[in-house]
Write an enzyme that holds these catalytic residues in place. Structure first.
Site, PDB file in Angstrom:
ATOM      1  N   GLY A  47      37.594  31.589   2.540  1.00  0.00           N
ATOM      2  CA  GLY A  47      38.140  32.848   2.511  1.00  0.00           C
ATOM      3  C   GLY A  47      37.614  33.699   1.464  1.00  0.00           C
ATOM      4  N   GLN A  52      38.497  39.783  -5.263  1.00  0.00           N
ATOM      5  CA  GLN A  52      37.515  39.026  -5.963  1.00  0.00           C
ATOM      6  C   GLN A  52      36.118  39.648  -6.096  1.00  0.00           C
ATOM      7  OE1 GLN A  52      38.878  35.803  -3.048  1.00  0.00           O
ATOM      8  NE2 GLN A  52      37.956  34.436  -4.724  1.00  0.00           N
ATOM      9  N   CYS A 101      38.542  27.483  -5.402  1.00  0.00           N
ATOM     10  CA  CYS A 101      38.463  28.697  -5.389  1.00  0.00           C
ATOM     11  C   CYS A 101      37.235  29.351  -5.741  1.00  0.00           C
ATOM     12  CB  CYS A 101      39.772  29.522  -6.123  1.00  0.00           C
ATOM     13  SG  CYS A 101      39.476  31.462  -6.033  1.00  0.00           S
ATOM     14  N   LEU A 102      36.486  30.285  -5.161  1.00  0.00           N
ATOM     15  CA  LEU A 102      35.168  31.009  -5.536  1.00  0.00           C
ATOM     16  C   LEU A 102      35.402  31.614  -6.864  1.00  0.00           C
ATOM     17  CD1 LEU A 102      34.162  32.019  -1.912  1.00  0.00           C
ATOM     18  CD2 LEU A 102      33.709  30.178  -3.231  1.00  0.00           C
ATOM     19  N   HIS A 143      46.677  31.327  -0.228  1.00  0.00           N
ATOM     20  CA  HIS A 143      45.896  31.306  -1.150  1.00  0.00           C
ATOM     21  C   HIS A 143      45.101  32.654  -1.273  1.00  0.00           C
ATOM     22  CE1 HIS A 143      42.423  29.605  -3.812  1.00  0.00           C
ATOM     23  NE2 HIS A 143      41.786  30.621  -3.539  1.00  0.00           N
ATOM     24  N   GLU A 144      44.579  33.121  -0.233  1.00  0.00           N
ATOM     25  CA  GLU A 144      43.843  34.382  -0.025  1.00  0.00           C
ATOM     26  C   GLU A 144      44.990  35.584  -0.498  1.00  0.00           C
ATOM     27  OE1 GLU A 144      40.703  34.609  -0.419  1.00  0.00           O
ATOM     28  OE2 GLU A 144      40.611  32.446   0.090  1.00  0.00           O
ATOM     29  N   HIS A 147      45.419  36.440  -4.019  1.00  0.00           N
ATOM     30  CA  HIS A 147      44.692  37.025  -4.709  1.00  0.00           C
ATOM     31  C   HIS A 147      45.028  38.501  -4.887  1.00  0.00           C
ATOM     32  CE1 HIS A 147      41.616  34.456  -5.908  1.00  0.00           C
ATOM     33  NE2 HIS A 147      41.748  34.048  -4.767  1.00  0.00           N
TER      34      HIS A 147
END
Length: 179
Positions: A47, A52, A101-102, A143-144, A147
């Site tokens: 995701g 981000q 996480c990216l 999680h997404e 952000h």
């Protein structure tokens, strides 16, 4: 479509609360969504949230077929564009699970998340999305959406003895996760 730079933990833009999307179906919104998917696929993500990539809008994408390189044991999650989301826990039960996480490359940690949620929001054309999710699907959505409120998963870690470098904790995973 463009692969965008993913902001890393420490960048203050990741700590802001995202603004709601006000116009649906626009060429600019579609281009942003295309860039999010292109960026997520380029790094085998599960995701990605607009903040981000430095875009301060309440927009997340997520989903993948079975076999995501970063989460090889995870079940498939339907590919979704979710705009202006709201999450409602359905039973209050939390499950712990490993997350990466990216924006926090090379690290993983155990994070508690609600096991069963309802999420609502809109698709790119403004049509209502209203779904229930459990397990990994619920984890990815939470999680997404974190952000969008300026939270990164390490802020939710409760036991730092279960937080560390992916290459040490899970050496069998794709080494590109350590980038």
């Amino acid at each position: 479509m463009t692969v965008r730079e993913i902001l890393k933990m420490g960048d203050p833009r990741l700590l802001r609360v995202a603004k709601p999307v006000e116009e649906f179906g626009t060429p600019a919104l579609r281009a942003l969504i295309d860039d999010l998917f292109e960026t997520m696929h380029a790094v085998n993500g599960a995701g990605l949230a607009a903040p981000q990539i430095g875009v301060d809008l309440a927009l997340v994408i997520f989903g993948f077929p079975k076999g995501n390189q970063r989460y090889p044991d995870a079940p498939p999650v339907p590919e979704t564009v979710l705009i202006n989301p709201t999450i409602t826990p359905l039973d209050g039960v939390e499950e712990e699970g490993w997350e990466g996480c990216l924006s926090v490359p090379g690290l993983r940690g155990v994070v508690p998340r609600y096991a069963h949620i309802r999420y609502t929001g809109f698709d790119p054309d403004g049509a209502v999305i209203d779904r229930e999710a459990e397990g990994f699907h619920a984890r990815v959505v939470q999680h997404e959406c974190d952000h969008l409120i300026g939270k990164l998963y390490p802020m939710r870690v409760r036991d730092f003895s279960r937080f560390g470098y992916t290459s040490v904790l899970f050496p069998e995973l794709d080494p590109s996760d350590d980038e």
